[in-house]
Write a protein that holds these residues in place. Structure first.
Motif, PDB file in Angstrom:
ATOM      1  N   MET A   1      33.976  47.167  43.751  1.00 46.27           N
ATOM      2  CA  MET A   1      35.125  47.800  43.090  1.00 46.27           C
ATOM      3  C   MET A   1      36.428  47.082  43.480  1.00 46.27           C
ATOM      4  SD  MET A   1      35.983  51.833  43.343  1.00 46.27           S
ATOM      5  CE  MET A   1      37.294  52.614  42.458  1.00 46.27           C
ATOM      6  N   ALA A   2      36.632  46.907  44.794  1.00 46.07           N
ATOM      7  CA  ALA A   2      37.836  46.219  45.287  1.00 46.07           C
ATOM      8  C   ALA A   2      37.798  44.746  44.903  1.00 46.07           C
ATOM      9  CB  ALA A   2      37.939  46.372  46.799  1.00 46.07           C
ATOM     10  N   ALA A   3      36.604  44.126  44.997  1.00 47.11           N
ATOM     11  CA  ALA A   3      36.474  42.697  44.654  1.00 47.11           C
ATOM     12  C   ALA A   3      36.767  42.474  43.178  1.00 47.11           C
ATOM     13  CB  ALA A   3      35.060  42.219  44.985  1.00 47.11           C
ATOM     14  N   GLU A   4      36.307  43.388  42.330  1.00 50.60           N
ATOM     15  CA  GLU A   4      36.550  43.281  40.886  1.00 50.60           C
ATOM     16  C   GLU A   4      38.043  43.405  40.586  1.00 50.60           C
ATOM     17  OE1 GLU A   4      35.455  42.286  37.265  1.00 50.60           O
ATOM     18  OE2 GLU A   4      34.034  42.460  38.934  1.00 50.60           O
ATOM     19  N   CYS A   5      38.696  44.342  41.285  1.00 48.71           N
ATOM     20  CA  CYS A   5      40.142  44.539  41.127  1.00 48.71           C
ATOM     21  C   CYS A   5      40.898  43.276  41.543  1.00 48.71           C
ATOM     22  CB  CYS A   5      40.583  45.732  41.971  1.00 48.71           C
ATOM     23  SG  CYS A   5      42.369  45.949  42.048  1.00 48.71           S
ATOM     24  N   ALA A   6      40.487  42.683  42.687  1.00 47.61           N
ATOM     25  CA  ALA A   6      41.145  41.464  43.194  1.00 47.61           C
ATOM     26  C   ALA A   6      40.952  40.300  42.214  1.00 47.61           C
ATOM     27  CB  ALA A   6      40.562  41.108  44.560  1.00 47.61           C
ATOM     28  N   ARG A   7      39.733  40.175  41.681  1.00 46.49           N
ATOM     29  CA  ARG A   7      39.444  39.087  40.730  1.00 46.49           C
ATOM     30  C   ARG A   7      40.271  39.247  39.454  1.00 46.49           C
ATOM     31  NH1 ARG A   7      35.878  38.332  36.597  1.00 46.49           N
ATOM     32  NH2 ARG A   7      35.195  36.181  36.255  1.00 46.49           N
ATOM     33  N   VAL A 290      44.915  45.594  45.180  1.00 43.04           N
ATOM     34  CA  VAL A 290      43.868  46.375  45.858  1.00 43.04           C
ATOM     35  C   VAL A 290      44.492  47.579  46.578  1.00 43.04           C
ATOM     36  CG1 VAL A 290      42.095  46.321  47.673  1.00 43.04           C
ATOM     37  CG2 VAL A 290      42.286  44.419  46.069  1.00 43.04           C
ATOM     38  N   ASP A 291      45.700  47.381  47.150  1.00 45.19           N
ATOM     39  CA  ASP A 291      46.427  48.498  47.792  1.00 45.19           C
ATOM     40  C   ASP A 291      46.709  49.615  46.801  1.00 45.19           C
ATOM     41  OD1 ASP A 291      46.753  48.376  50.480  1.00 45.19           O
ATOM     42  OD2 ASP A 291      48.533  47.092  50.441  1.00 45.19           O
ATOM     43  N   GLU A 292      47.163  49.218  45.600  1.00 45.14           N
ATOM     44  CA  GLU A 292      47.460  50.206  44.560  1.00 45.14           C
ATOM     45  C   GLU A 292      46.199  50.953  44.138  1.00 45.14           C
ATOM     46  OE1 GLU A 292      49.619  48.477  41.300  1.00 45.14           O
ATOM     47  OE2 GLU A 292      51.258  47.796  42.591  1.00 45.14           O
ATOM     48  N   LEU A 293      45.070  50.206  44.083  1.00 45.20           N
ATOM     49  CA  LEU A 293      43.792  50.841  43.740  1.00 45.20           C
ATOM     50  C   LEU A 293      43.400  51.865  44.816  1.00 45.20           C
ATOM     51  CD1 LEU A 293      41.176  50.913  41.943  1.00 45.20           C
ATOM     52  CD2 LEU A 293      40.269  49.149  43.453  1.00 45.20           C
ATOM     53  N   ALA A 311      41.896  42.679  54.923  1.00 42.94           N
ATOM     54  CA  ALA A 311      41.129  41.429  55.104  1.00 42.94           C
ATOM     55  C   ALA A 311      41.758  40.288  54.299  1.00 42.94           C
ATOM     56  CB  ALA A 311      39.684  41.647  54.670  1.00 42.94           C
ATOM     57  N   LEU A 312      42.253  40.605  53.099  1.00 44.82           N
ATOM     58  CA  LEU A 312      42.890  39.573  52.258  1.00 44.82           C
ATOM     59  C   LEU A 312      44.184  39.058  52.908  1.00 44.82           C
ATOM     60  CD1 LEU A 312      42.368  41.213  48.752  1.00 44.82           C
ATOM     61  CD2 LEU A 312      41.358  39.068  49.509  1.00 44.82           C
ATOM     62  N   LYS A 369      38.582  29.507  44.472  1.00 42.67           N
ATOM     63  CA  LYS A 369      39.116  30.763  45.032  1.00 42.67           C
ATOM     64  C   LYS A 369      38.210  31.940  44.659  1.00 42.67           C
ATOM     65  CE  LYS A 369      42.448  30.987  47.075  1.00 42.67           C
ATOM     66  NZ  LYS A 369      42.577  30.919  48.537  1.00 42.67           N
ATOM     67  N   GLN A 370      37.728  31.938  43.419  1.00 40.28           N
ATOM     68  CA  GLN A 370      36.831  33.005  42.968  1.00 40.28           C
ATOM     69  C   GLN A 370      35.522  32.977  43.766  1.00 40.28           C
ATOM     70  OE1 GLN A 370      35.688  34.385  38.609  1.00 40.28           O
ATOM     71  NE2 GLN A 370      34.556  32.553  39.131  1.00 40.28           N
ATOM     72  N   ALA A 371      34.989  31.768  43.979  1.00 41.55           N
ATOM     73  CA  ALA A 371      33.736  31.623  44.747  1.00 41.55           C
ATOM     74  C   ALA A 371      33.924  32.129  46.177  1.00 41.55           C
ATOM     75  CB  ALA A 371      33.299  30.161  44.753  1.00 41.55           C
ATOM     76  N   VAL A 372      35.082  31.826  46.775  1.00 42.93           N
ATOM     77  CA  VAL A 372      35.371  32.273  48.147  1.00 42.93           C
ATOM     78  C   VAL A 372      35.420  33.801  48.200  1.00 42.93           C
ATOM     79  CG1 VAL A 372      37.184  32.336  49.927  1.00 42.93           C
ATOM     80  CG2 VAL A 372      36.586  30.169  48.843  1.00 42.93           C
ATOM     81  N   LEU A 373      36.126  34.389  47.228  1.00 42.86           N
ATOM     82  CA  LEU A 373      36.280  35.845  47.187  1.00 42.86           C
ATOM     83  C   LEU A 373      34.922  36.540  47.058  1.00 42.86           C
ATOM     84  CD1 LEU A 373      38.174  38.385  46.819  1.00 42.86           C
ATOM     85  CD2 LEU A 373      37.979  37.977  44.366  1.00 42.86           C
ATOM     86  N   LEU A 374      34.110  36.101  46.104  1.00 43.22           N
ATOM     87  CA  LEU A 374      32.821  36.756  45.850  1.00 43.22           C
ATOM     88  C   LEU A 374      31.828  36.512  46.993  1.00 43.22           C
ATOM     89  CD1 LEU A 374      32.469  36.066  42.012  1.00 43.22           C
ATOM     90  CD2 LEU A 374      33.367  38.098  43.133  1.00 43.22           C
TER      91      LEU A 374
END
Length: 401
Positions: A1-7, A290-293, A311-312, A369-374
């Motif tokens: 959920m948070a990762a999707e929001c960040a992406r 992510v904070d807003e979420l 963490a981000l 950046k996307q690969a790092v995040l996921l």
């Protein structure tokens, strides 16, 4: 959920200059400079960024870095490094052989070219006179002559072998006007076969089934004090060689690793042309969303989402710490800046303050950046699951007495 929001936060802020070749090349240069800034090549990052971009642009969208060969030659300075079109093999041309061949037909092989002997451990041949020894030697030579004739029958003018070529077969090749190159390292002949469009052969009975390599010109060149063999006009047009110069083997090894990192990032960016700003900017953009979420999410889930946001923010904190700066102060400034509309703020480690990443030309590839995040999200999930398994109470054994 948070990762999707960040992406999704990143997707809204990406830049894509795919339609404008000049702007896209400028994006690649910025990414290359950013990648090389923290490496040994940082002093000459402009020169090496140009080398890396030119090499990757030759690939025309391919991610096959095998077509880019890197040769290391001690001597000179890092600035003397250059990009050469074609393929360079780190070998010398033998005595009495042609030094230049046009419209070359190349047979790349991995076969024994020493005089055939009885190679069975412990085997002995007993003879009762010296004339019999001469007969055995003559038979060995004749067998090698037949093998060389079979190779020449392929209609080639260049023979490259992975193993040694002894004096007798080398002499036969020279008499036939064929350039014979011996002891080419396996990495070298695999790449040579790839770029010239040939295949590595080990048997020569059926010439029609052997695929030959082709190139327009083979010649001997000098780099520093060493002689090398240059193949130009190869069948794989995008092939090229980066020749690295440097004071020592240690410097060259480090330069090769740095350049390889830049080539990997650039080749992926050519495929996915979306680009982001760097310097901790993407992490702050993601952390804000992510904070807003987290504020909108009820229950315990909000604590996990807040932890994801923290963490981000650790990334810009680490960037500041690595540069010896006051990370607490800089991250606080950065967070305040990111509450303004259209903010491009990131950490400028050179001036030791918060700077505009667009003006400083600090960019990163969206795909990386996307690969790092996921990957980081998946790794964290896996560790949490493993911890749950470890912390489970051990199963009690039944008392069977």
């Amino acid at each position: 959920m948070a990762a999707e929001c960040a992406r999704n936060a990143l997707l809204q802020r990406v830049m894509d200059n795919k339609g404008n070749a000049e702007k896209f090349k400028s994006d690649l240069m910025k990414i290359a400079r950013t990648t090389l800034s923290s490496k040994i090549l940082s002093q000459d990052k402009e020169h090496f960024a140009q080398l890396a971009v030119d090499a990757v642009m030759r690939l025309k969208g391919s991610t096959n870095l095998e077509a880019i060969q890197i040769i290391k030659k001690p001597g000179g300075s890092l600035k003397d490094s250059f990009l050469d079109e074609g393929f360079i093999l780190d070998k010398k041309i033998g005595l009495g052989q042609p030094k230049r061949i046009e419209n070359a037909k190349i047979l790349v092989a991995n076969t024994a070219m020493d005089t055939d002997k009885v190679k069975i451990y412990g085997a002995r041949v007993r003879v009762d006179s010296m004339s019999k020894v001469a007969e055995i030697e003559g038979a060995e030579k004749e067998k090698m002559r037949e093998k060389v004739k079979k190779i020449i029958a392929h209609g080639i003018n260049c023979f490259v072998n992975r193993q040694l070529i002894y004096n007798f077969p080398e002499e036969l090749f020279a008499d036939a006007g064929i350039l014979a190159i011996e002891h080419a390292d396996f990495d070298g002949i695999e790449r040579l076969a790839l770029v010239t469009g040939g295949e590595i052969a080990s048997t020569f009975d059926n010439p029609e089934s052997v695929k030959l390599g082709h190139c327009k010109l083979i010649e001997e060149i000098m780099i520093g004090e060493d002689k090398l063999i240059h193949f130009s006009g190869v069948e794989m047009g995008q092939a090229c060689t980066v020749v690295l110069r440097g004071a020592s083997h240690h410097v060259l090894d480090e330069a090769e690793r740095s350049l390889h990192d830049a080539l990997c990032v650039l080749s992926q960016t050519v495929n996915d042309t979306r680009v982001l700003l760097g310097g901790g900017w993407p992490e702050m953009v993601m952390a804000k969303e992510v904070d807003e979420l987290a504020r909108k999410t009820p229950g315990k889930k909000s604590h996990a989402i807040e932890a994801f946001s923290r963490a981000l923010v650790a990334i810009p904190t680490i960037i500041a710490d690595n540069a010896g700066l006051d990370s607490a102060d800089l991250v606080a400034q950065l967070r305040a800046e990111h509450h303004k509309e259209g903010c491009n703020a990131g950490i400028d480690v050179i001036s030791g303050s918060v700077g505009d990443m667009a003006e400083l030309g600090i960019s990163e590839s969206f795909k990386v950046k996307q690969a790092v995040l996921l990957s980081a999200t998946e790794a964290a999930e896996m560790i949490l699951r493993v911890d749950e398994i470890i912390t489970c109470a051990p199963r009690k054994r039944e008392d069977r007495m």
